[in-house]
Design an enzyme around this catalytic site. Structure first.
Site, mmCIF file in Angstrom:
data_model
loop_
_atom_site.group_PDB
_atom_site.id
_atom_site.type_symbol
_atom_site.label_atom_id
_atom_site.label_comp_id
_atom_site.label_asym_id
_atom_site.label_seq_id
_atom_site.Cartn_x
_atom_site.Cartn_y
_atom_site.Cartn_z
ATOM 1 N N SER A 250 0.817 -1.221 0.000
ATOM 2 C CA SER A 250 0.000 0.000 0.000
ATOM 3 C C SER A 250 0.845 1.263 0.000
ATOM 4 O O SER A 250 0.388 2.326 -0.426
ATOM 5 C CB SER A 250 -0.939 0.003 1.212
ATOM 6 O OG SER A 250 -0.209 -0.098 2.421
ATOM 7 N N ASP B 186 -3.401 6.585 11.470
ATOM 8 C CA ASP B 186 -2.462 6.042 10.486
ATOM 9 C C ASP B 186 -1.174 6.860 10.540
ATOM 10 O O ASP B 186 -1.143 8.022 10.120
ATOM 11 C CB ASP B 186 -3.077 6.110 9.085
ATOM 12 C CG ASP B 186 -2.175 5.541 8.003
ATOM 13 O OD1 ASP B 186 -1.048 5.117 8.316
ATOM 14 O OD2 ASP B 186 -2.598 5.525 6.829
ATOM 15 N N HIS C 243 1.259 5.527 6.371
ATOM 16 C CA HIS C 243 1.117 6.116 5.045
ATOM 17 C C HIS C 243 1.331 7.627 5.133
ATOM 18 O O HIS C 243 1.488 8.173 6.216
ATOM 19 C CB HIS C 243 -0.257 5.776 4.466
ATOM 20 C CG HIS C 243 -0.491 4.303 4.315
ATOM 21 N ND1 HIS C 243 -1.115 3.552 5.283
ATOM 22 C CD2 HIS C 243 -0.151 3.444 3.322
ATOM 23 C CE1 HIS C 243 -1.165 2.290 4.899
ATOM 24 N NE2 HIS C 243 -0.576 2.193 3.713
#
Length: 555
Positions: free
Chosen positions: A266, A522, A525
């Site tokens: 990802s 998160d 990312h």
């Protein structure tokens, strides 16, 4: 008195001589002035102006042409490039690498990025784009910069509900500490791209969350309500040179007829979407929006004007994975064959010109490790404690890197450029992603001396470099491999993650609760726009160096 005494005295001759001389001198002076004016107005005037004004423009143009020698060669190739097929260009890439350029991994040493972070605002330089003015810089005022940044957004005709950033007429701001950046638009080919510092850039990001319709919602930090924006404005500044601000039109021309593939997890998707967002801005230069011709496993975005394709292939570990039962490992648990690459994408690599690989974080997830047809270890799975666990997740990562690099370096039909992006650091403080780790409230890069060493990041980076170096020693094809070592530099960017701003829900929790526990977030990312865009500026510079045939550089 005699008559002779009444006569006039004789006329003296020398006054006439003086008058004649003066007239002659004046005439000669007029003649010289007229001749000088005539010569200055003619093509040879640069030489005469050099005599009168101590400025020889022809020499300055010659200096610019020498400084831009590599760029000129590239433009010549591009003008002829419509007739050059992909294989010829790939051979040029291979030839340039075999003629004296140093590769990362040729030795065991890998250069780390500097830990210096600069937070002072430096006024940029504005370069003219024509003539001799291209080598003269001037510093814009803050008010001039603000007018540019605050320029109202234009509507995108293809996406009526999406506003688009108006391109700045001025060149990007430069933040060289000694104000001596290369004025020709390219950088020193010998520059180490990974040793430097973060500097504040008044020019702002390369795009906005409103000007790009392909951002995954979880990385759309502004769209999800993040209140601060300063994290968008920090740029990476190599210590020895300027990293050029990404020019989407030039990059598409450089990649004319070629394919760039992002392969991995990802975080690879994060980087691919950043690249698409940057290239999307090229539509300001009459480049059409890309068309998605892919599927769930392999996305393909095609730019028709330059026949450039941007690909993303999902591969969590980059090595072969199965789910069937194997020995004492039951069905349903992921099995990683550490000595085999992921054959799901290996069949495509001969058609790719540039590949960016991303992996590492999935080795924290549950999996079984198989090596030489034998179960040798596992992560979050090892039911028989009487059996010896020979390989843990960190060692498995190292083996997997060597496996995929060996596969790329020995594939008989692959002649492209492989860029291995080093391990991307996370910033979960006070715990892991599932145990209360947090990056809430981080609004600027860490200062030098503030960095807290992340043991897991450090060892994963160390193992990745070791696997990379062992893999390239087996190289026997015409491909090229480069390690894009971003790990240490990005250790300072704890401000660049979405944190709790992962969705647009206006009622989401963004602050710690009464018990002090942070909300789900998160910290792995990267926000878009944000620090992740620097990865693609580095990719753009690596690709430029390779395709323009730079002979003396180190990465």
């Amino acid at each position: 008195m005699s008559s002779s005494s009444l006569k006039d005295p004789p006329m003296v001759a020398y006054p006439k001589t003086i008058v004649s001389s003066v007239a002659l001198i004046v005439g000669l002076a007029v003649f010289l002035v007229l001749c000088s004016l005539f010569m200055i107005s003619q093509p040879i005037g640069s030489t005469v102006r050099g005599y009168f004004y101590n400025l020889d423009n022809s020499r300055q143009f010659d200096s610019v042409s020498r400084a831009n020698k590599d760029s000129t060669k590239s433009n010549t190739l591009m003008s002829e490039g419509n007739e050059i097929n992909s294989r010829d260009l790939k051979n040029r890439i291979a030839d340039s690498g075999n003629s004296g350029s140093s590769m990362p991994g040729d030795s065991e040493s890998v250069t780390n990025a500097s830990r210096d972070v600069t937070h002072t605002r430096v006024s940029g330089e504005s370069n003219s784009q024509q003539g001799v003015a291209s080598i003269v810089s001037s510093s814009p005022t803050v008010s001039e910069i603000k007018e540019t940044v605050d320029q109202p957004a234009a509507k995108n005709p293809l996406f009526p509900n999406v506003s688009e950033v108006v391109e700045n007429d001025k060149p990007p701001l430069s933040h060289s500490p000694n104000n001596s950046s290369n004025q020709t638009g390219s950088i020193d080919a010998g520059c180490n791209l990974y040793h430097g510092k973060w500097v504040y850039d008044l020019a702002g990001p390369l795009y906005t969350n409103n000007s790009c319709p392909v951002i995954t919602q979880m990385q759309n930090c502004q769209g999800n309500g993040r209140p601060d924006k300063e994290y968008e404005n920090w740029r990476w500044k190599p210590a020895e040179c300027e990293l050029p601000r990404f020019d989407p039109k030039k990059f598409l021309e450089l990649m004319r007829g070629k394919t760039l593939a992002f392969i991995g997890d990802s975080v690879a998707r994060n980087q691919m979407e950043s690249m698409l967002c940057i290239l999307w801005q090229a539509r300001n230069f009459q480049v059409e929006a890309p068309k998605n011709r892919g599927n769930k496993r392999m996305q393909r975005h095609y730019f028709k004007s330059t026949s450039t394709t941007i690909v993303r292939i999902w591969s969590s570990w980059l090595v072969k994975q199965t789910s069937e039962s194997f020995d004492f490992a039951p069905a349903g648990v992921v099995k990683l064959h550490l000595d085999q690459p992921d054959w799901g994408f290996m069949e495509y690599i001969p058609t790719f010109d540039v590949i960016v690989l991303s992996s590492g974080h999935w080795f924290a997830k549950q999996s079984v490790y198989i090596l030489n047809n034998e179960i040798v270890g596992g992560q979050l799975w090892w039911p028989d404690k009487s059996r010896q666990l020979k390989v843990n997740n960190i060692e498995a990562f190292e083996i997997s890197v060597e496996t995929i690099i060996t596969a790329m370096a020995t594939h008989p039909n692959y002649t492209g450029l492989t860029i291995v992006r080093s391990f991307s650091p996370d910033h979960y403080e006070g715990g892991a992603w599932n145990t209360g780790g947090s990056c809430t409230g981080k609004i600027k890069p860490l200062l030098d001396g503030e960095l807290v060493e992340n043991g897991f990041t450090n060892i994963m980076h160390e193992k990745q470099v070791a696997g990379f170096n062992r893999g390239i020693k087996k190289k026997n094809n015409q491909s090229k491999l480069r390690l894009m070592d971003i790990t240490e530099a990005f250790g300072y960017r704890h401000d660049g993650h979405p944190g709790p701003y992962r969705n647009p829900n206006p009622n989401k929790v963004t602050k710690r609760g009464p018990d002090g526990r942070p909300p789900p977030q998160d910290c792995l990312h990267w926000c878009m726009p944000g620090p992740v865009d620097t990865w693609n500026e580095l990719v753009g510079e690596i690709v430029r160096r390779e395709l323009e045939g730079s002979q003396s550089f180190r990465l």
